[in-house]
Design a protein around this motif. Structure first.
Motif, PDB file in Angstrom:
ATOM      1  N   SER A 175      -9.952  -7.108  20.410  1.00 21.41           N
ATOM      2  CA  SER A 175      -9.237  -8.215  20.976  1.00 21.41           C
ATOM      3  C   SER A 175     -10.618  -8.611  21.955  1.00 21.41           C
ATOM      4  CB  SER A 175      -8.143  -7.840  21.938  1.00 21.41           C
ATOM      5  OG  SER A 175      -7.193  -7.294  21.153  1.00 21.41           O
ATOM      6  N   ALA A 176     -11.324  -7.654  22.315  1.00 14.27           N
ATOM      7  CA  ALA A 176     -12.291  -8.164  23.490  1.00 14.27           C
ATOM      8  C   ALA A 176     -13.462  -7.077  23.173  1.00 14.27           C
ATOM      9  CB  ALA A 176     -11.911  -8.164  25.026  1.00 14.27           C
ATOM     10  N   MET A 177     -14.627  -7.376  23.571  1.00 13.83           N
ATOM     11  CA  MET A 177     -16.082  -6.649  23.574  1.00 13.83           C
ATOM     12  C   MET A 177     -16.621  -6.712  24.807  1.00 13.83           C
ATOM     13  SD  MET A 177     -18.029  -8.361  20.138  1.00 13.83           S
ATOM     14  CE  MET A 177     -17.015  -9.001  18.787  1.00 13.83           C
ATOM     15  N   LEU A 235     -33.770 -20.590  30.663  1.00 19.35           N
ATOM     16  CA  LEU A 235     -34.888 -19.915  30.312  1.00 19.35           C
ATOM     17  C   LEU A 235     -35.279 -18.797  30.911  1.00 19.35           C
ATOM     18  CD1 LEU A 235     -37.123 -23.323  30.595  1.00 19.35           C
ATOM     19  CD2 LEU A 235     -36.010 -22.239  28.656  1.00 19.35           C
ATOM     20  N   ALA A 236     -34.657 -18.123  32.078  1.00 15.78           N
ATOM     21  CA  ALA A 236     -35.231 -16.864  32.600  1.00 15.78           C
ATOM     22  C   ALA A 236     -34.247 -15.899  32.215  1.00 15.78           C
ATOM     23  CB  ALA A 236     -35.224 -17.102  33.974  1.00 15.78           C
ATOM     24  N   LEU A 237     -33.217 -16.140  31.418  1.00 18.95           N
ATOM     25  CA  LEU A 237     -32.215 -14.995  30.939  1.00 18.95           C
ATOM     26  C   LEU A 237     -32.908 -14.366  29.831  1.00 18.95           C
ATOM     27  CD1 LEU A 237     -28.765 -16.844  30.908  1.00 18.95           C
ATOM     28  CD2 LEU A 237     -29.479 -15.037  32.414  1.00 18.95           C
ATOM     29  N   PRO A 238     -32.705 -12.920  29.594  1.00 21.05           N
ATOM     30  CA  PRO A 238     -33.167 -12.367  28.467  1.00 21.05           C
ATOM     31  C   PRO A 238     -32.447 -12.860  27.223  1.00 21.05           C
ATOM     32  CG  PRO A 238     -32.616 -10.834  30.268  1.00 21.05           C
ATOM     33  CD  PRO A 238     -32.238 -12.126  30.642  1.00 21.05           C
ATOM     34  N   PRO A 239     -33.135 -12.814  26.027  1.00 17.32           N
ATOM     35  CA  PRO A 239     -32.500 -13.491  24.900  1.00 17.32           C
ATOM     36  C   PRO A 239     -30.665 -12.784  24.682  1.00 17.32           C
ATOM     37  CG  PRO A 239     -34.618 -13.127  24.508  1.00 17.32           C
ATOM     38  CD  PRO A 239     -34.284 -12.234  25.744  1.00 17.32           C
ATOM     39  N   LEU A 240     -30.807 -11.410  24.814  1.00 13.87           N
ATOM     40  CA  LEU A 240     -29.493 -10.914  24.459  1.00 13.87           C
ATOM     41  C   LEU A 240     -28.367 -11.588  25.390  1.00 13.87           C
ATOM     42  CD1 LEU A 240     -28.012  -8.937  23.000  1.00 13.87           C
ATOM     43  CD2 LEU A 240     -28.393  -7.321  24.540  1.00 13.87           C
ATOM     44  N   ILE A 241     -28.650 -11.752  26.544  1.00  8.26           N
ATOM     45  CA  ILE A 241     -27.470 -12.282  27.627  1.00  8.26           C
ATOM     46  C   ILE A 241     -27.373 -13.538  27.291  1.00  8.26           C
ATOM     47  CG2 ILE A 241     -27.063 -12.873  29.956  1.00  8.26           C
ATOM     48  CD1 ILE A 241     -28.759 -10.311  30.762  1.00  8.26           C
ATOM     49  N   LYS A 242     -28.376 -14.424  26.956  1.00  5.62           N
ATOM     50  CA  LYS A 242     -28.401 -15.735  26.752  1.00  5.62           C
ATOM     51  C   LYS A 242     -27.303 -16.000  25.341  1.00  5.62           C
ATOM     52  CE  LYS A 242     -31.988 -18.064  26.926  1.00  5.62           C
ATOM     53  NZ  LYS A 242     -33.365 -18.720  26.857  1.00  5.62           N
ATOM     54  N   GLY A 243     -27.468 -15.327  24.464  1.00  2.23           N
ATOM     55  CA  GLY A 243     -26.568 -15.164  23.205  1.00  2.23           C
ATOM     56  C   GLY A 243     -25.155 -14.955  23.456  1.00  2.23           C
ATOM     57  N   TYR A 244     -25.055 -13.885  24.355  1.00  2.00           N
ATOM     58  CA  TYR A 244     -23.771 -13.463  24.802  1.00  2.00           C
ATOM     59  C   TYR A 244     -22.764 -14.673  25.315  1.00  2.00           C
ATOM     60  CZ  TYR A 244     -24.148  -8.622  24.331  1.00  2.00           C
ATOM     61  OH  TYR A 244     -24.278  -7.309  23.707  1.00  2.00           O
ATOM     62  N   LEU A 245     -23.705 -15.586  26.148  1.00  2.00           N
ATOM     63  CA  LEU A 245     -23.072 -16.660  26.989  1.00  2.00           C
ATOM     64  C   LEU A 245     -22.700 -17.725  26.121  1.00  2.00           C
ATOM     65  CD1 LEU A 245     -25.517 -17.090  30.326  1.00  2.00           C
ATOM     66  CD2 LEU A 245     -23.071 -15.843  29.959  1.00  2.00           C
ATOM     67  N   ARG A 246     -23.581 -17.764  25.035  1.00  2.00           N
ATOM     68  CA  ARG A 246     -23.404 -18.968  23.972  1.00  2.00           C
ATOM     69  C   ARG A 246     -22.005 -18.746  23.234  1.00  2.00           C
ATOM     70  NH1 ARG A 246     -29.102 -18.582  22.348  1.00  2.00           N
ATOM     71  NH2 ARG A 246     -30.189 -20.003  22.921  1.00  2.00           N
ATOM     72  N   MET A 250     -18.503 -13.658  29.677  1.00  2.00           N
ATOM     73  CA  MET A 250     -18.527 -13.655  31.190  1.00  2.00           C
ATOM     74  C   MET A 250     -19.143 -12.477  31.601  1.00  2.00           C
ATOM     75  SD  MET A 250     -14.488 -14.688  31.560  1.00  2.00           S
ATOM     76  CE  MET A 250     -13.984 -13.550  30.182  1.00  2.00           C
ATOM     77  N   VAL A 251     -19.559 -12.561  32.785  1.00  2.00           N
ATOM     78  CA  VAL A 251     -20.227 -11.443  33.634  1.00  2.00           C
ATOM     79  C   VAL A 251     -19.598 -10.835  34.656  1.00  2.00           C
ATOM     80  CG1 VAL A 251     -22.675 -10.881  34.683  1.00  2.00           C
ATOM     81  CG2 VAL A 251     -22.631 -12.337  32.684  1.00  2.00           C
ATOM     82  N   GLY A 252     -19.595  -9.756  34.732  1.00  2.00           N
ATOM     83  CA  GLY A 252     -18.955  -9.060  35.974  1.00  2.00           C
ATOM     84  C   GLY A 252     -19.648  -8.948  37.374  1.00  2.00           C
ATOM     85  N   SER A 253     -19.006  -8.783  38.230  1.00  2.00           N
ATOM     86  CA  SER A 253     -19.670  -8.864  39.644  1.00  2.00           C
ATOM     87  C   SER A 253     -20.538  -7.749  40.079  1.00  2.00           C
ATOM     88  CB  SER A 253     -18.577  -9.173  40.763  1.00  2.00           C
ATOM     89  OG  SER A 253     -17.935  -7.977  40.739  1.00  2.00           O
ATOM     90  N   SER A 273     -10.927 -14.307  22.029  1.00  2.00           N
ATOM     91  CA  SER A 273     -10.220 -15.534  21.997  1.00  2.00           C
ATOM     92  C   SER A 273     -11.009 -16.803  22.770  1.00  2.00           C
ATOM     93  CB  SER A 273      -8.976 -15.451  22.818  1.00  2.00           C
ATOM     94  OG  SER A 273      -9.221 -15.179  24.113  1.00  2.00           O
ATOM     95  N   SER A 274     -12.131 -16.229  23.413  1.00  3.58           N
ATOM     96  CA  SER A 274     -13.378 -17.039  24.141  1.00  3.58           C
ATOM     97  C   SER A 274     -14.135 -17.669  23.328  1.00  3.58           C
ATOM     98  CB  SER A 274     -13.631 -16.424  25.251  1.00  3.58           C
ATOM     99  OG  SER A 274     -12.770 -15.906  26.362  1.00  3.58           O
TER     100      SER A 274
END
Length: 292
Positions: A175-177, A235-246, A250-253, A273-274
């Motif tokens: 259901s979630a990663m 542009l400053a984000l690491p590619p892996l994190i940018k890929g997750y966002l696409r 979401m990102v924790g606090s 589901s997202s």
């Protein structure tokens, strides 16, 4: 974080009977593009080879400091390796054994497996317990230790890694990663723009909220929202994190500094589901997008 080294290898589940070993091996291919293919590790020697790839990236390239036994063996090894499944990308054009063909890897841990063993690696940095308790009906899986050899850092390698993760998630009813994603270095202020962008524009909220363990918490709100240029931040984000966002993550606090791996980590949460219909259609509702 590392714990005592364990000598046993992960046993990879294979529930399909097959009289012909070649047919059995072809049946577990999760994706293929050109000479590259992705599948789970089949035997301990392939896990050891993946650990060697991780050592090359994390230690030789990024400056990680592992446990003494791991440094001597020149393999990134910890206690979670024996309970995880290991997703591989192999370049079949490389001469030699399959162990010599591994060019990228991901480590996958399902919730029920973690609960019966060491728990999740992510829990050593982030307080994920409340997140999972809020979703007792959902099945979580952890993604970690993602790495790709420098000469294979291309779109098709990343696509195959994601195809493998997607196929695995569908097979196991996930259901979630979630997992730790890293910025290089141990000084969060050097990534003020990117971390502030994540804090202001990609924060996990409500039922998906989670964050760093209080004793490890480092502030991500390093710039006011009006000072954050989204284009420059992306542009400053690491590619892996940018890929997750696409994909819709979401990102924790709060960030966590991992001195052993010379990184600043953030928690990434991706409910299935997202994931946008565009990516579901691309990777295939039946995980068959890259199988031919």
């Amino acid at each position: 974080m590392t714990i005592d080294l364990l000598n046993r290898g992960t046993l990879v589940e294979n529930t399909r009977p097959a009289a012909n070993p070649a047919n059995r091996e072809n049946s577990d291919i999760l994706g293929r593009i050109g000479s590259l293919e992705t599948r789970l590790a089949r035997k301990p020697s392939e896990i050891a080879a993946a650990q060697s790839v991780r050592y090359r990236v994390f230690v030789e390239e990024m400056g990680a400091r592992l446990a003494p036994d791991a440094m001597r063996a020149r393999r990134d090894v910890d206690g979670w390796d024996e309970i995880c499944d290991h997703l591989l990308v192999l370049d079949r054009a490389i001469d030699g054994e399959e162990e010599d063909q591994i060019v990228a890897t991901y480590r996958i841990l399902r919730q029920e497996v973690a609960a019966a063993a060491n728990g999740f690696y992510t829990a050593s940095e982030f307080d994920i317990g409340p997140l999972m308790r809020r979703h007792p009906e959902k099945r979580f899986m952890e993604l970690g230790r993602s790495c790709v050899l420098p000469e294979y850092r291309s779109k098709r390698t990343v696509e195959l890694l994601w195809q493998g993760n997607w196929a695995y998630a569908l097979k196991h009813g996930i259901s979630a990663m979630f997992g730790c994603a890293s910025f290089p270095g141990v000084h969060p202020e050097e990534h003020a723009l990117a971390l502030s962008f994540l804090h202001h524009h990609a924060a996990a909220k409500g039922e998906w909220a989670s964050g760093a363990l209080p004793e490890l918490h480092r502030n991500m709100d390093l710039m006011p929202v009006e000072a954050v240029n989204p284009r420059k931040a992306l542009l400053a984000l690491p590619p892996l994190i940018k890929g997750y966002l696409r994909l819709g993550a979401m990102v924790g606090s709060g960030a966590v500094v991992d001195h052993a791996f010379n990184t600043t980590d953030v928690l990434v949460v991706l409910p299935i589901s997202s994931i946008s219909d565009r990516y579901v259609n691309y990777y295939g509702a039946d995980a068959g997008r890259f199988s031919s």
